[in-house]
Design a protein around this motif. Structure first.
Motif, short mmCIF file in Angstrom:
data_model
loop_
_atom_site.label_atom_id
_atom_site.label_comp_id
_atom_site.label_asym_id
_atom_site.label_seq_id
_atom_site.Cartn_x
_atom_site.Cartn_y
_atom_site.Cartn_z
N PHE A 17 5.67 -5.22 -6.75
CA PHE A 17 5.27 -4.57 -7.10
C PHE A 17 6.32 -3.74 -8.18
O PHE A 17 7.33 -3.85 -7.95
CB PHE A 17 4.34 -2.87 -6.29
N ARG A 18 6.01 -3.04 -9.21
CA ARG A 18 6.66 -2.26 -10.17
C ARG A 18 6.55 -0.52 -9.48
O ARG A 18 5.79 0.00 -9.97
CB ARG A 18 6.12 -2.16 -11.00
N LEU A 72 1.86 -5.15 -9.13
CA LEU A 72 1.65 -6.28 -9.94
C LEU A 72 1.14 -7.32 -9.37
O LEU A 72 0.68 -8.44 -10.59
CB LEU A 72 3.05 -6.75 -10.16
N LYS A 73 1.08 -7.65 -7.82
CA LYS A 73 0.34 -9.28 -7.49
C LYS A 73 0.08 -8.63 -5.67
O LYS A 73 1.46 -8.20 -5.61
CB LYS A 73 1.48 -10.09 -7.52
N PRO A 74 -1.37 -8.67 -5.36
CA PRO A 74 -1.12 -8.61 -4.39
C PRO A 74 -0.94 -9.08 -3.31
O PRO A 74 -0.58 -10.90 -3.38
CB PRO A 74 -3.21 -8.47 -4.62
N ALA A 75 -0.94 -8.82 -2.28
CA ALA A 75 -0.16 -9.44 -0.98
C ALA A 75 -1.16 -11.30 -0.59
O ALA A 75 -2.30 -10.84 -1.08
CB ALA A 75 -0.37 -9.44 0.44
N HIS A 76 -0.47 -12.16 -0.53
CA HIS A 76 -1.16 -13.87 -0.73
C HIS A 76 -0.18 -15.11 0.20
O HIS A 76 1.24 -14.41 -0.78
CB HIS A 76 -1.11 -13.92 -2.23
N ASP A 77 -0.73 -15.34 0.13
CA ASP A 77 0.26 -16.57 1.16
C ASP A 77 0.62 -17.59 -0.71
O ASP A 77 -0.22 -17.34 -1.42
CB ASP A 77 -0.60 -17.97 1.41
N VAL A 78 1.89 -18.24 -0.74
CA VAL A 78 2.60 -18.99 -0.92
C VAL A 78 2.64 -20.22 -0.80
O VAL A 78 2.94 -20.55 0.66
CB VAL A 78 3.45 -19.18 -1.89
N PHE A 79 2.63 -21.46 -1.31
CA PHE A 79 2.84 -23.06 -1.26
C PHE A 79 4.06 -22.98 0.10
O PHE A 79 4.18 -24.15 0.62
CB PHE A 79 3.44 -23.70 -2.75
N TRP A 80 5.40 -22.67 0.14
CA TRP A 80 6.19 -22.97 0.49
C TRP A 80 5.86 -22.36 2.44
O TRP A 80 6.91 -22.48 3.42
CB TRP A 80 7.95 -22.55 0.16
N GLY A 81 5.19 -21.42 2.57
CA GLY A 81 4.31 -21.23 3.80
C GLY A 81 4.60 -19.23 4.00
O GLY A 81 4.23 -19.23 5.86
N GLY A 82 5.35 -19.09 3.16
CA GLY A 82 4.86 -17.14 3.52
C GLY A 82 4.44 -16.63 2.56
O GLY A 82 3.09 -17.09 2.50
N ASN A 109 0.99 -1.14 -0.31
CA ASN A 109 0.18 0.10 0.03
C ASN A 109 1.11 1.26 0.09
O ASN A 109 0.25 2.31 -0.76
CB ASN A 109 -1.13 0.37 0.93
N ALA A 110 2.05 1.27 0.98
CA ALA A 110 3.15 2.01 0.53
C ALA A 110 3.87 2.79 -0.35
O ALA A 110 3.66 3.56 -1.17
CB ALA A 110 4.05 1.91 2.23
N ALA A 111 4.16 1.50 -1.12
CA ALA A 111 4.33 1.45 -2.32
C ALA A 111 3.41 2.99 -3.38
O ALA A 111 3.90 3.11 -4.19
CB ALA A 111 5.04 0.19 -2.66
N GLU A 112 2.06 1.69 -3.40
CA GLU A 112 1.24 2.23 -4.80
C GLU A 112 0.92 3.58 -3.69
O GLU A 112 0.72 4.41 -5.55
CB GLU A 112 0.06 1.45 -4.06
N ALA A 113 0.98 4.30 -2.90
CA ALA A 113 0.96 5.21 -2.53
C ALA A 113 2.09 6.86 -3.10
O ALA A 113 1.70 7.51 -3.26
CB ALA A 113 0.89 5.60 -1.40
N ALA A 114 3.47 5.55 -3.40
CA ALA A 114 4.62 6.75 -3.45
C ALA A 114 4.78 6.78 -5.67
O ALA A 114 5.42 7.16 -5.84
CB ALA A 114 5.15 6.14 -3.42
#
Length: 142
Positions: free
Chosen positions: A112-113, A97-107, A87-92
């Motif tokens: 963002f670009r 490119l891809k919002p926050a989400h869980d990934v297969f390895w547990g993270g 959110n801070a990066a978008e405001a700046a």
């Protein structure tokens, strides 16, 4: 060669716009040689340098440099910090490119670009806790 990276240099098309973006994220530059903008990190420095000059220094045309085939990663302390950082990066001025989400390895990650075209990953890795000062290493600090 020692196993370390001292300086990460981003070739950017617009130095003023790139600096404004990082400063909007709260980063503070340090004095550097003319034509370079530098941000001291934990153990390294991130440098902004005109894309044309970087290509010239390497002896390559700008088109041969490519772009986006790597990411810069910013690891955070908690899962919810991923979305807050995006959110801070978008405001700046960044593009998500891809919002926050869980990934297969547990993270938990997101991407963002930056306005300069560089792609950043924001990650919470429960297996690699950060040091108190924010330092990262693959095996974590605990």
């Amino acid at each position: 060669m020692e196993q370390r990276i001292s300086l990460i240099t981003l070739g950017v098309p617009d130095m003023d716009a790139a600096a404004a973006f990082y400063e909007a994220l709260g980063w503070q530059s340090v004095p550097a040689q003319e034509g370079i903008i530098a941000y001291d990190l934990i153990g390294q420095t991130l440098g902004l340098y005109p894309l044309e000059n970087l290509a010239r220094d390497m002896g390559l045309p700008v088109d041969d440099l490519g772009h986006g085939a790597m990411t810069l990663a910013y690891n955070v302390r908690d899962k919810q910090d991923v979305a807050e950082t995006l959110n801070a990066a978008e405001a700046a001025g960044a593009t998500i490119l891809k919002p926050a989400h869980d990934v297969f390895w547990g993270g938990h990650i997101g991407y963002f670009r930056a306005p300069d075209g560089c792609i950043w990953e924001v990650a919470f890795n429960p297996y690699s806790p950060l040091a108190a000062d924010g330092a990262f290493r693959w095996t974590g600090y605990e």
